[in-house]
Enzyme design. Structure first.
Site, short mmCIF file in Angstrom:
data_model
loop_
_atom_site.label_atom_id
_atom_site.label_comp_id
_atom_site.label_asym_id
_atom_site.label_seq_id
_atom_site.Cartn_x
_atom_site.Cartn_y
_atom_site.Cartn_z
N GLY A 1 73.74 6.85 -6.79
CA GLY A 1 73.05 5.68 -6.27
C GLY A 1 71.82 5.28 -7.05
N PHE A 2 71.10 6.26 -7.60
CA PHE A 2 69.87 5.96 -8.31
C PHE A 2 69.71 6.90 -9.50
CE2 PHE A 2 69.20 4.60 -3.95
CZ PHE A 2 68.65 3.33 -4.12
N GLY A 3 69.09 6.41 -10.56
CA GLY A 3 68.80 7.23 -11.73
C GLY A 3 67.50 7.99 -11.55
N GLY A 4 67.25 8.91 -12.49
CA GLY A 4 65.97 9.61 -12.52
C GLY A 4 65.84 10.77 -11.57
N SER B 1 74.09 5.93 -20.12
CA SER B 1 74.08 5.10 -18.92
C SER B 1 72.99 4.04 -19.07
CB SER B 1 73.81 5.95 -17.69
OG SER B 1 73.52 5.12 -16.57
N ASP C 1 77.15 14.03 -14.74
CA ASP C 1 76.32 12.84 -14.55
C ASP C 1 75.21 13.17 -13.57
OD1 ASP C 1 75.24 10.35 -14.25
OD2 ASP C 1 77.04 9.40 -13.46
N HIS D 1 82.12 3.86 -14.10
CA HIS D 1 82.01 4.78 -12.97
C HIS D 1 81.82 3.91 -11.73
CE1 HIS D 1 79.35 8.06 -10.86
NE2 HIS D 1 80.52 7.87 -10.25
N MET E 1 79.13 15.08 -10.35
CA MET E 1 77.82 14.52 -10.06
C MET E 1 76.83 15.65 -9.77
SD MET E 1 78.03 11.18 -10.27
CE MET E 1 76.47 10.75 -9.49
N SER F 1 68.12 7.98 -17.72
CA SER F 1 66.66 7.88 -17.71
C SER F 1 66.03 8.63 -18.87
CB SER F 1 66.09 8.40 -16.38
OG SER F 1 66.51 9.74 -16.14
N ASP G 1 77.47 2.25 -14.59
CA ASP G 1 77.33 2.63 -13.18
C ASP G 1 77.46 1.39 -12.31
OD1 ASP G 1 76.62 5.55 -13.23
OD2 ASP G 1 75.03 4.80 -14.52
N GLY H 1 70.66 13.82 -14.10
CA GLY H 1 69.60 14.73 -14.54
C GLY H 1 69.81 15.33 -15.90
N MET I 1 77.79 -0.18 -8.70
CA MET I 1 77.48 0.15 -7.29
C MET I 1 77.58 -1.10 -6.43
SD MET I 1 74.17 2.57 -8.00
CE MET I 1 74.11 3.64 -9.43
N HIS J 1 78.19 4.31 -20.51
CA HIS J 1 78.53 4.66 -19.14
C HIS J 1 78.03 3.54 -18.24
CE1 HIS J 1 79.40 7.55 -15.86
NE2 HIS J 1 78.35 7.00 -15.27
N MET K 1 81.20 3.37 -8.23
CA MET K 1 80.65 3.90 -6.98
C MET K 1 80.77 2.79 -5.95
SD MET K 1 77.42 6.03 -8.52
CE MET K 1 77.30 5.07 -10.05
#
Length: 331
Positions: A145-148, A11, A179, A69, A140, A202, A38, A181, A40, A36, A71
């Site tokens: 919405g957010f990485g990390g 990603s 997807d 993907h 998921m 991340s 993302d 963590g 949004m 990947h 979103m």
């Protein structure tokens, strides 16, 4: 081409968004299996990233497959643009209010893989009405919405292995993605649940980390998890390994290939290095994915015997009518 079963989709959400072309080329050099994307829209999720125009410009920078993907609240409205941008698979969310089935059908009609993603709180049963249209189930394990974010082990345990049942209509090519963590600490657990594609973001873009090493670790640890949790300690069958099912004269091999592929199993037909037929040409090998070998034998063993019998009869008849033609020099 990577060995083993697991594949890593990189990603680029946590990359430098001002230089995504460099990010794509960097993950390709590091050994990622696919990209990947993302997407949004700041409506379905509270973040805004990039769209089809950016993807189209990135497409020329790499030959790696693009997994989009989406979103977004209205994927069907903009689907043609993502198809035109060169996405190889497109996954939308089951939670959207827009009609889902027409969009999945359009993705498949365009010759791309179609997928449905679900948020951590959404039950797998929400995908049931669309199972026959699915090539991909994306689980998921963070809130989109957010990485990390931190990997949700309970969500993974409840959904990843069970998601395989939603794809049992496909003899080959179905994929369960995870997807959220994913890193060296969570890859083995996810692999032990039978996941096919691990989306890592991340973990790959951490300053001071060797991206290539992270990709190798995630892939290897996922395969180890699969081996010792689901496969009785046996190494997993490499995803891209092909095995020979039989060898036949070309015209018979073409017929048999069509029969096997009609059941959803890809076939590679290559000129073999074995028997030279009386027409001067060698038999052709019919190769099938090693992961489908048992199924191919179950479905086509009787037909294989029949084709081999036809081959013997054809060779005899050819000799009677034409004699034996010397093979070309290159054979």
């Amino acid at each position: 081409m990577a060995d083993g079963r697991a594949r890593v989709a990189a990603s680029i959400l946590d990359a430098d968004l001002s230089n995504l072309a460099h990010a794509v080329q960097r993950v390709e050099r590091a050994g990622a299996d696919r990209i990947h994307l993302d997407v949004m829209d700041a409506h379905f999720v509270p973040n805004l990233t990039f769209g089809p125009k950016t993807i189209k410009h990135l497409r020329r920078r790499t030959e790696l497959p693009f997994d989009a993907h989406l979103m977004v609240a209205e994927p069907g409205r903009f689907l043609d643009e993502y198809l035109d941008a060169g996405c190889d698979s497109i996954t939308i969310h089951v939670e959207i209010e827009e009609a889902i089935e027409p969009t999945l059908r359009r993705i498949r009609e365009a010759g791309r893989a179609s997928g449905l993603a679900l948020k951590p709180s959404t039950p797998l049963s929400a995908l049931e009405p669309y199972r026959e249209l699915l090539d991909i189930v994306l689980v998921m394990t963070v809130e989109p919405g957010f990485g990390g974010q931190t990997f949700m082990r309970d969500v993974a345990a409840a959904k990843i292995l069970a998601a395989r049942d939603l794809l049992d209509h496909k003899a080959f090519g179905a994929e369960v993605h995870v997807d959220g963590g994913i890193n060296r600490a969570t890859a083995e657990f996810a692999g032990g649940l039978g996941v096919d594609i691990l989306v890592a973001g991340s973990a790959l873009f951490q300053k001071g980390h060797d991206m290539a090493r992270e990709i190798r670790l995630i892939r290897a640890l996922a395969d180890e998890g699969f081996q010792y949790t689901l496969n009785d300690g046996e190494p997993p069958i490499p995803r891209d390994k092909m095995v020979s099912f039989t060898s036949l004269p070309k015209f018979l091999a073409l017929q048999f290939m069509e029969e096997i592929e009609a059941g959803g199993i890809p076939v590679i037909m290559l000129r073999g290095d074995g028997q030279i037929n009386p027409d001067g040409m060698r038999d052709y090998d019919i190769l099938v994915p090693a992961s489908t070998e048992e199924l191919v034998v179950e479905r086509h063993a009787a037909a294989r015997d029949a084709y081999l019998t036809k081959a013997v009869a054809w060779r005899s008849a050819f000799v009677v009518e034409h004699g034996i033609i010397p093979p070309p020099d290159h054979l």
